[in-house]
Design a protein around this motif. Structure first.
Motif, PDB file in Angstrom:
ATOM      1  N   MET A  76      13.299 -26.845  77.101  1.00  0.00           N
ATOM      2  CA  MET A  76      12.214 -27.250  76.207  1.00  0.00           C
ATOM      3  C   MET A  76      11.379 -28.321  76.905  1.00  0.00           C
ATOM      4  O   MET A  76      11.902 -29.300  77.407  1.00  0.00           O
ATOM      5  N   THR A  77      10.054 -28.097  76.960  1.00  0.00           N
ATOM      6  CA  THR A  77       9.158 -29.091  77.546  1.00  0.00           C
ATOM      7  C   THR A  77       8.473 -29.928  76.483  1.00  0.00           C
ATOM      8  O   THR A  77       7.685 -30.804  76.814  1.00  0.00           O
ATOM      9  N   ASP A  78       8.753 -29.658  75.212  1.00  0.00           N
ATOM     10  CA  ASP A  78       8.147 -30.409  74.125  1.00  0.00           C
ATOM     11  C   ASP A  78       8.517 -31.885  74.257  1.00  0.00           C
ATOM     12  O   ASP A  78       9.699 -32.232  74.286  1.00  0.00           O
ATOM     13  N   PRO A  79       7.505 -32.783  74.364  1.00  0.00           N
ATOM     14  CA  PRO A  79       7.830 -34.211  74.500  1.00  0.00           C
ATOM     15  C   PRO A  79       8.608 -34.765  73.319  1.00  0.00           C
ATOM     16  O   PRO A  79       9.305 -35.772  73.458  1.00  0.00           O
ATOM     17  N   VAL A  80       8.483 -34.134  72.153  1.00  0.00           N
ATOM     18  CA  VAL A  80       9.198 -34.618  70.974  1.00  0.00           C
ATOM     19  C   VAL A  80      10.701 -34.537  71.187  1.00  0.00           C
ATOM     20  O   VAL A  80      11.458 -35.377  70.695  1.00  0.00           O
ATOM     21  N   VAL A  81      11.176 -33.521  71.939  1.00  0.00           N
ATOM     22  CA  VAL A  81      12.605 -33.394  72.203  1.00  0.00           C
ATOM     23  C   VAL A  81      13.086 -34.599  73.013  1.00  0.00           C
ATOM     24  O   VAL A  81      14.128 -35.189  72.718  1.00  0.00           O
ATOM     25  N   SER A  82      12.314 -34.967  74.042  1.00  0.00           N
ATOM     26  CA  SER A  82      12.672 -36.142  74.851  1.00  0.00           C
ATOM     27  C   SER A  82      12.615 -37.418  74.018  1.00  0.00           C
ATOM     28  O   SER A  82      13.473 -38.299  74.150  1.00  0.00           O
ATOM     29  N   MET A  83      11.621 -37.502  73.136  1.00  0.00           N
ATOM     30  CA  MET A  83      11.484 -38.679  72.284  1.00  0.00           C
ATOM     31  C   MET A  83      12.639 -38.754  71.287  1.00  0.00           C
ATOM     32  O   MET A  83      13.105 -39.847  70.940  1.00  0.00           O
ATOM     33  N   ALA A  84      13.114 -37.598  70.825  1.00  0.00           N
ATOM     34  CA  ALA A  84      14.262 -37.582  69.916  1.00  0.00           C
ATOM     35  C   ALA A  84      15.510 -38.087  70.633  1.00  0.00           C
ATOM     36  O   ALA A  84      16.337 -38.797  70.045  1.00  0.00           O
ATOM     37  N   LEU A  85      15.653 -37.730  71.912  1.00  0.00           N
ATOM     38  CA  LEU A  85      16.786 -38.207  72.703  1.00  0.00           C
ATOM     39  C   LEU A  85      16.748 -39.726  72.845  1.00  0.00           C
ATOM     40  O   LEU A  85      17.767 -40.407  72.650  1.00  0.00           O
ATOM     41  N   VAL A  86      15.565 -40.265  73.141  1.00  0.00           N
ATOM     42  CA  VAL A  86      15.407 -41.718  73.277  1.00  0.00           C
ATOM     43  C   VAL A  86      15.664 -42.408  71.943  1.00  0.00           C
ATOM     44  O   VAL A  86      16.277 -43.474  71.885  1.00  0.00           O
ATOM     45  N   THR A  87      15.188 -41.792  70.852  1.00  0.00           N
ATOM     46  CA  THR A  87      15.443 -42.355  69.515  1.00  0.00           C
ATOM     47  C   THR A  87      16.941 -42.446  69.260  1.00  0.00           C
ATOM     48  O   THR A  87      17.435 -43.442  68.730  1.00  0.00           O
ATOM     49  N   GLY A  88      17.683 -41.402  69.650  1.00  0.00           N
ATOM     50  CA  GLY A  88      19.128 -41.433  69.477  1.00  0.00           C
ATOM     51  C   GLY A  88      19.786 -42.515  70.303  1.00  0.00           C
ATOM     52  O   GLY A  88      20.674 -43.226  69.834  1.00  0.00           O
ATOM     53  N   LEU A  89      19.336 -42.671  71.556  1.00  0.00           N
ATOM     54  CA  LEU A  89      19.902 -43.700  72.425  1.00  0.00           C
ATOM     55  C   LEU A  89      19.658 -45.095  71.864  1.00  0.00           C
ATOM     56  O   LEU A  89      20.564 -45.929  71.812  1.00  0.00           O
TER      57      LEU A  89
END
Length: 225
Positions: free
Chosen positions: A1-14
């Protein structure tokens, strides 16, 4: 997935894991010990978090599918866009409130204790089992534990408008929260209350950024961009 929201969700979790330690770190550690005093150790926690993240993914797939149905009929087309914009604004306000800009709008205030009464009976039954047998079902169950950050990510997954995208967003969020909870025994010592507060504020800003990204996307729909 290249959707930036997925990466942002990962950072939110961290970043949000600082809140997770304070909210349920002790609970997770306690679940790893059966009523007979048997300790599950690392295998228990790996299976537990596998179950928890699996539940998150399932939730993401379901709400992503529900979000996709909003675009299927022309009669709902305009109404769904308005609803999406309003939900974007709500997420932004909650994120900024969690970051410390408001006193009332706060993701931490969205943690409702009611569902825990329903979970209590099942938790009691699972804890009578050896930790290695109870770990996966406990994780699957506790994935439904009320949490403000979880609610924000569920809304984000629903806005993705696709089951796979929704599942990916929730998977990224779940994986982001896992390291701190896996290392709770160590993290609890070096993470001060102030450090956890700043992590939660950072997670709030990330939630607001996700809401803003979706707001821009949904506003463009009105102009056919």
């Amino acid at each position: 997935m290249t959707d930036p929201v997925v990466s942002m969700a990962l950072v939110t979790g961290l970043l949000g894991s600082g809140h997770c330690i304070g909210m349920c770190g002790g609970l997770v550690a306690g679940l790893g010990i059966s009523r007979q005093g048997e300790r599950g150790g690392l295998p228990f926690h790996l299976l537990y978090h596998t179950g928890r993240v699996t539940t998150y993914i399932l939730i993401g797939i379901i709400v992503g599918w529900i979000g996709s149905t909003m675009e299927l009929t022309r009669t709902m087309h305009g109404a769904s866009r308005i609803l999406l914009v309003l939900s974007d604004l709500f997420v932004i306000l909650l994120g900024l409130g969690t970051a410390g800009l408001f006193s009332y709008w706060n993701l931490n205030r969205l943690e409702f204790p009611g569902p825990m009464k329903i979970m209590a009976g099942l938790l009691s039954r699972f804890r009578s089992l050896p930790p290695t047998l109870s770990a996966l079902p406990l994780g699957l169950l506790m994935g439904w534990l009320p949490c403000g950050f979880l609610y924000a990510m569920v809304m984000t997954a629903a806005q993705s408008g696709h089951p796979l995208s929704g599942g990916a967003i929730m998977a990224a969020f779940g994986l982001g929260t896992t390291p701190a909870l896996l290392g709770f025994g160590t993290a609890a010592h070096w993470l001060s209350n102030k450090a956890r507060l700043w992590m939660v504020r950072g997670a709030g800003l990330m939630v607001a950024a996700i809401g803003l990204l979706h707001l821009i996307k949904h506003l463009r729909m009105f102009y056919g961009a």
